[in-house]
Scaffold this motif. Structure first.
Motif, mmCIF file in Angstrom:
data_model
loop_
_atom_site.group_PDB
_atom_site.id
_atom_site.type_symbol
_atom_site.label_atom_id
_atom_site.label_comp_id
_atom_site.label_asym_id
_atom_site.label_seq_id
_atom_site.Cartn_x
_atom_site.Cartn_y
_atom_site.Cartn_z
ATOM 1 N N GLY A 103 -15.522 -28.857 22.587
ATOM 2 C CA GLY A 103 -16.834 -29.302 22.117
ATOM 3 C C GLY A 103 -17.053 -30.785 22.349
ATOM 4 O O GLY A 103 -18.176 -31.252 22.453
ATOM 5 N N GLY A 104 -15.976 -31.541 22.428
ATOM 6 C CA GLY A 104 -16.112 -32.975 22.654
ATOM 7 C C GLY A 104 -14.946 -33.788 22.141
ATOM 8 O O GLY A 104 -14.515 -34.738 22.766
ATOM 9 N N LYS B 225 -5.238 -27.129 15.037
ATOM 10 C CA LYS B 225 -6.344 -26.923 14.092
ATOM 11 C C LYS B 225 -6.179 -25.576 13.379
ATOM 12 O O LYS B 225 -6.341 -25.482 12.166
ATOM 13 N N PHE C 246 -3.714 -25.611 10.614
ATOM 14 C CA PHE C 246 -4.115 -26.319 9.388
ATOM 15 C C PHE C 246 -4.846 -25.404 8.408
ATOM 16 O O PHE C 246 -5.108 -25.800 7.270
ATOM 17 N N SER D 102 -26.017 -29.284 21.653
ATOM 18 C CA SER D 102 -27.244 -30.099 21.691
ATOM 19 C C SER D 102 -27.036 -31.455 22.335
ATOM 20 O O SER D 102 -27.953 -32.269 22.389
ATOM 21 N N GLU D 103 -25.810 -31.737 22.745
ATOM 22 C CA GLU D 103 -25.526 -33.049 23.333
ATOM 23 C C GLU D 103 -26.301 -33.177 24.643
ATOM 24 O O GLU D 103 -26.123 -32.348 25.549
ATOM 25 N N TYR E 282 -30.095 -31.613 16.093
ATOM 26 C CA TYR E 282 -28.855 -32.045 16.762
ATOM 27 C C TYR E 282 -27.708 -32.177 15.762
ATOM 28 O O TYR E 282 -26.572 -31.818 16.039
ATOM 29 N N GLU F 178 -19.740 -30.353 12.601
ATOM 30 C CA GLU F 178 -19.229 -29.127 11.980
ATOM 31 C C GLU F 178 -19.586 -28.944 10.506
ATOM 32 O O GLU F 178 -19.867 -27.835 10.066
HETATM 33 P P1 NAI Z 1 -13.082 -34.957 14.987
HETATM 34 O O1 NAI Z 1 -12.153 -35.674 15.896
HETATM 35 O O2 NAI Z 1 -13.410 -35.581 13.679
HETATM 36 O O3 NAI Z 1 -12.499 -33.509 14.637
HETATM 37 C C1 NAI Z 1 -12.074 -32.611 15.568
HETATM 38 C C2 NAI Z 1 -11.756 -31.320 14.885
HETATM 39 O O4 NAI Z 1 -10.443 -31.341 14.343
HETATM 40 C C3 NAI Z 1 -12.659 -30.936 13.725
HETATM 41 O O5 NAI Z 1 -12.872 -29.542 13.737
HETATM 42 C C4 NAI Z 1 -11.871 -31.335 12.481
HETATM 43 O O6 NAI Z 1 -12.200 -30.551 11.352
HETATM 44 C C5 NAI Z 1 -10.460 -31.050 12.951
HETATM 45 N N1 NAI Z 1 -9.484 -31.927 12.286
HETATM 46 C C6 NAI Z 1 -9.215 -33.218 12.588
HETATM 47 N N2 NAI Z 1 -8.257 -33.699 11.778
HETATM 48 C C7 NAI Z 1 -7.917 -32.696 10.925
HETATM 49 C C8 NAI Z 1 -6.989 -32.585 9.846
HETATM 50 N N3 NAI Z 1 -6.210 -33.595 9.486
HETATM 51 N N4 NAI Z 1 -6.920 -31.404 9.191
HETATM 52 C C9 NAI Z 1 -7.707 -30.369 9.550
HETATM 53 N N5 NAI Z 1 -8.599 -30.416 10.576
HETATM 54 C C10 NAI Z 1 -8.704 -31.576 11.250
HETATM 55 O O7 NAI Z 1 -14.418 -34.717 15.843
HETATM 56 P P2 NAI Z 1 -15.752 -33.916 15.535
HETATM 57 O O8 NAI Z 1 -16.565 -34.665 14.553
HETATM 58 O O9 NAI Z 1 -15.479 -32.481 15.248
HETATM 59 O O10 NAI Z 1 -16.484 -33.943 16.949
HETATM 60 C C11 NAI Z 1 -16.997 -35.113 17.530
HETATM 61 C C12 NAI Z 1 -17.166 -34.840 19.008
HETATM 62 O O11 NAI Z 1 -18.229 -33.924 19.191
HETATM 63 C C13 NAI Z 1 -17.517 -36.073 19.823
HETATM 64 O O12 NAI Z 1 -16.397 -36.374 20.620
HETATM 65 C C14 NAI Z 1 -18.715 -35.653 20.691
HETATM 66 O O13 NAI Z 1 -18.425 -35.852 22.057
HETATM 67 C C15 NAI Z 1 -18.838 -34.181 20.447
HETATM 68 N N6 NAI Z 1 -20.220 -33.719 20.422
HETATM 69 C C16 NAI Z 1 -20.472 -32.548 21.091
HETATM 70 C C17 NAI Z 1 -21.740 -32.026 21.126
HETATM 71 C C18 NAI Z 1 -22.026 -30.780 21.909
HETATM 72 O O14 NAI Z 1 -23.207 -30.416 22.062
HETATM 73 N N7 NAI Z 1 -21.022 -30.073 22.393
HETATM 74 C C19 NAI Z 1 -22.833 -32.686 20.402
HETATM 75 C C20 NAI Z 1 -22.463 -33.904 19.764
HETATM 76 C C21 NAI Z 1 -21.184 -34.387 19.765
#
Ligand code: NAI
Ligand code: SF4
Length: 441
Positions: free
Chosen positions: A54-55, A63, A66, A84-85, A168, A173
């Motif tokens: 997803g990004g 994950k 956990f 939506s990115e 958006y 999540e």
């Molecule tokens: P994040 O790095 O905060 O988390 C990644 C995932 O790992 C999440 O599911 C989080 O719950 C899990 N996670 C992380 N540490 C954890 C822990 N200690 N225990 C349990 N679970 C844990 O990033 P996030 O906020 O999920 O995503 C941001 C990214 O999304 C950006 O890099 C951006 O590029 C992308 N993005 C993608 C879009 C799209 O349309 N595909 C739209 C907007 C942003």
């Protein structure tokens, strides 16, 4: 040529339907998985090195491990299809043409996670896709791959599709989970992560469409074989949606060993830039990741070729690198104006901010107003520094990553293209009739 795992059957007519999908090996990974224990499947996913598509690139197996498992509390898998990115449309392609690949991946993943009720949360603008998914779900159910006692295992699983309202922020999540619960899509503070407290406070895994689809080939060829494809920590294949100034926009599956140059110029992928124009810059991972100028895009600071993978794209940090992100690859040719482009993005983030945190709510609006002023030739030199200052105050000071996503494009544009901002300030009249690119090349 890159190896194809996800799209290998995408060209087959009727692959959207169960019968054709099944005839070409569909649901064989599910049959194989149901002969394994959930812990063994989890181990395969860990060994595969699959990172969230997803990004964020977070390791999927980690994950999953956990996920809290309190006695008697239901757990859920939620597929994030709120793609939506800006620049990103690879999940749409998967859902539209290969819905059973997603359903099969969800079935296997739900089995591992113990999710008897799983969800697909899909962006409102993909208005025609829920019908495709629901039809595939009905077909899978009729064939015994969803519903009660799947393949005689005693495991029950239902999948529901929920349409979003077109915000958006609901791709974040926790905002997605709020929306799925029927509330306004405001992001929650983390921790607790959804793995501990997710949907209706139950342990929940939220994964991107492509990540879940990738579980099917992982089980088919084994985690170890999957890990041999690609390079380093960029294992397997990745879908890239390519758009902008290229001859062949579309969705491509790459194995992350090809160079950025090959991806842009080879006929197998983007097919070069139209009208013989020069490459100016690229945003390789969806609009939130830093823009990189051509010289740093084709080569790293050390003169090494830059590759289409997580590590190489990020080489040098934000000063000289960028991110793989969601794989939304946006190409800008020499005629494009970076100030105009950055202003368009700032307007988007300002419009999409949920308004919970002051730096994001106020900062995105300020950035948009200042960029609009500069772009129209009404800005001053101090405005460029003010813009820099505002983005610094947003980054890292908000509840969710939308704040960072709004700040990074502005920071990278000023860092690499300050001359374009200054041109607008120094040429107020020209700025009103021409953009920087056309006026200067
Ligand atoms: P994040 O790095 O905060 O988390 C990644 C995932 O790992 C999440 O599911 C989080 O719950 C899990 N996670 C992380 N540490 C954890 C822990 N200690 N225990 C349990 N679970 C844990 O990033 P996030 O906020 O999920 O995503 C941001 C990214 O999304 C950006 O890099 C951006 O590029 C992308 N993005 C993608 C879009 C799209 O349309 N595909 C739209 C907007 C942003
Ligand atoms: Fe809302 Fe922006 Fe704060 Fe995210 S960073 S919670 S979008 S105000």
């Amino acid at each position: 040529m890159s190896k194809k795992l996800l799209l290998k059957n995408a060209h087959i007519e009727g692959i959207r339907y169960y019968e054709t999908y099944r005839k070409h090996g569909g649901y064989e990974s599910a049959e194989k998985a149901f002969k394994m224990k959930p812990e063994e499947i989890l181990e395969e996913v860990k060994i595969s090195g699959l990172r969230g598509r997803g990004g964020a690139g977070f390791p999927t197996g980690l994950k999953w491990s956990f996920l809290a498992k309190p006695e008697g509390v239901p757990r859920h898998l939620v597929v994030n299809a709120d793609e939506s990115e800006p620049g990103t449309f690879k999940d749409r392609y998967l859902m539209e043409f290969l819905p059973h690949l997603l359903i099969e991946g969800m079935l296997i993943s739900s089995f591992v996670l113990g999710s008897n009720v799983s969800y697909i949360y899909i962006r409102g603008e993909y208005s025609w896709i829920p019908d495709i998914l629901e039809e595939a779900i009905e077909e899978a159910k009729a064939a015994g791959f969803l519903g009660k006692n799947i393949l005689g295992s005693g495991f029950d699983c239902e999948i529901y599709v929920q349409r979003g309202g077109g915000a958006y922020i609901c791709g974040e999540e926790t905002a997605l989970l709020e929306s799925l619960e029927g509330k306004r899509g405001n992001p929650r503070l983390k921790p607790p992560f959804p793995a501990v407290k997710g949907l209706w406070e139950r342990p929940t895994v939220v994964n991107n469409v492509e990540s879940i689809a990738a579980v099917v080939p992982i089980i088919e060829i084994s985690g170890a074989e999957y890990a041999k494809i690609g390079v380093g920590k960029s294992t397997g294949t990745k879908l890239i949606s390519a758009c902008g100034n290229i001859n062949k926009p579309g969705v491509y599956e790459i194995d992350m060993t090809i160079t950025v140059e090959e991806f842009i110029y080879s006929d197998e992928y983007c097919g070069g830039i139209p009208n013989g124009k020069k490459l100016k810059a690229c945003i390789p991972g969806g609009s939130s990741v830093p823009i990189v100028p051509a010289n740093l895009l084709l080569k790293t600071i050390n003169g090494e070729p830059r590759y289409m993978n997580y590590e190489s794209l990020a080489d040098g940090g934000f000063a000289t690198g960028t991110m793989m992100g969601s794989g939304g690859f946006i190409v800008l040719d020499e005629d494009q104006c970076v100030v105009n482009h950055t202003m368009t993005l700032a307007r988007f983030y300002n419009h999409e901010s949920c308004g919970q945190c002051t730096p994001c709510r106020e900062g995105t609006g300020w950035m948009y107003k200042i960029l609009k002023k500069i772009e129209k030739g009404e800005g001053k030199m101090e405005d460029i520094d003010l813009l820099w200052d505002i983005q610094r105050k947003i980054e890292g000071n908000t509840i969710c990553p939308l704040g960072d996503a709004a700040a990074w494009p502005v920071a990278a544009a000023i860092r690499h293209f300050r001359d374009e901002f200054e041109w607008h300030v120094n040429n107020p009249e020209l700025s009103q009739t021409q953009n920087y690119g056309i006026a200067n090349y």
